[in-house]
Scaffold this motif. Structure first.
Motif, mmCIF file in Angstrom:
data_model
loop_
_atom_site.group_PDB
_atom_site.id
_atom_site.type_symbol
_atom_site.label_atom_id
_atom_site.label_comp_id
_atom_site.label_asym_id
_atom_site.label_seq_id
_atom_site.Cartn_x
_atom_site.Cartn_y
_atom_site.Cartn_z
ATOM 1 N N GLU A 184 22.142 23.271 -26.790
ATOM 2 C CA GLU A 184 21.491 24.341 -26.036
ATOM 3 C C GLU A 184 21.359 23.934 -24.579
ATOM 4 N N ALA A 185 21.574 24.898 -23.686
ATOM 5 C CA ALA A 185 21.422 24.663 -22.252
ATOM 6 C C ALA A 185 20.672 25.848 -21.645
ATOM 7 N N GLU A 186 19.723 25.547 -20.777
ATOM 8 C CA GLU A 186 18.958 26.589 -20.094
ATOM 9 C C GLU A 186 19.606 26.864 -18.748
ATOM 10 N N LEU A 187 20.156 28.073 -18.575
ATOM 11 C CA LEU A 187 20.798 28.489 -17.337
ATOM 12 C C LEU A 187 19.814 29.344 -16.545
ATOM 13 N N PHE A 188 19.665 29.053 -15.247
ATOM 14 C CA PHE A 188 18.778 29.827 -14.379
ATOM 15 C C PHE A 188 19.598 30.349 -13.212
ATOM 16 N N ASP A 189 19.519 31.666 -12.980
ATOM 17 C CA ASP A 189 20.332 32.282 -11.910
ATOM 18 C C ASP A 189 19.508 32.719 -10.704
ATOM 19 N N GLY A 190 18.252 32.326 -10.649
ATOM 20 C CA GLY A 190 17.398 32.714 -9.536
ATOM 21 C C GLY A 190 16.512 33.895 -9.857
ATOM 22 N N THR A 191 16.847 34.636 -10.927
ATOM 23 C CA THR A 191 16.026 35.784 -11.310
ATOM 24 C C THR A 191 15.372 35.589 -12.679
#
Length: 125
Positions: A70-77
């Motif tokens: 599992e990986a937590e991706l954050f796009d700024g929103t």
């Protein structure tokens, strides 16, 4: 004063008074849009989505009986959890990397998830 000068001054003041996390989130959000990805905050359950962001964390699922990465991706929103079933490790999937991922959005425990997404590692430059 013309609009260009006013806009520049407003951006300069914002850069000087905002915290680093907020500025980083803005940069990620703008980069995501520039690469043709959707904002994670706009993605809905069941929708085919393309998101681009930075991996905040990567690890194996604690409760899974089978190997699950599992990986937590954050796009700024907003954040999206990327889940690869049957995998313990994927070369290049590590915290700090920028990734473009595509798949169908699901919701698990109130959080957005992409299971076995197609992904592209992005250059950081």
């Amino acid at each position: 004063m013309n609009n260009t000068g006013g806009g520049y001054l407003r951006r300069l003041v914002r850069r000087l008074t905002s915290d680093v996390g907020e500025l980083d989130a803005d940069d990620l959000s703008e980069r995501s849009q520039a690469f043709g990805a959707q904002h994670a905050c706009d993605c809905q359950c069941g929708q085919e989505a393309v998101v681009l962001g930075r991996l905040r964390s990567v690890g194996q699922a604690p409760k899974a009986s089978a190997p699950t990465l599992e990986a937590e991706l954050f796009d700024g929103t907003d954040g999206v959890t990327l889940v690869w079933l049957g995998r313990r490790r994927i070369t290049g999937i590590e915290p700090g990397r920028t990734v473009k991922a595509r798949g169908r959005i699901a919701v698990r425990d109130g959080h957005k998830v992409l299971y076995n997404p197609y992904y592209e590692l992005q250059n950081t430059a």
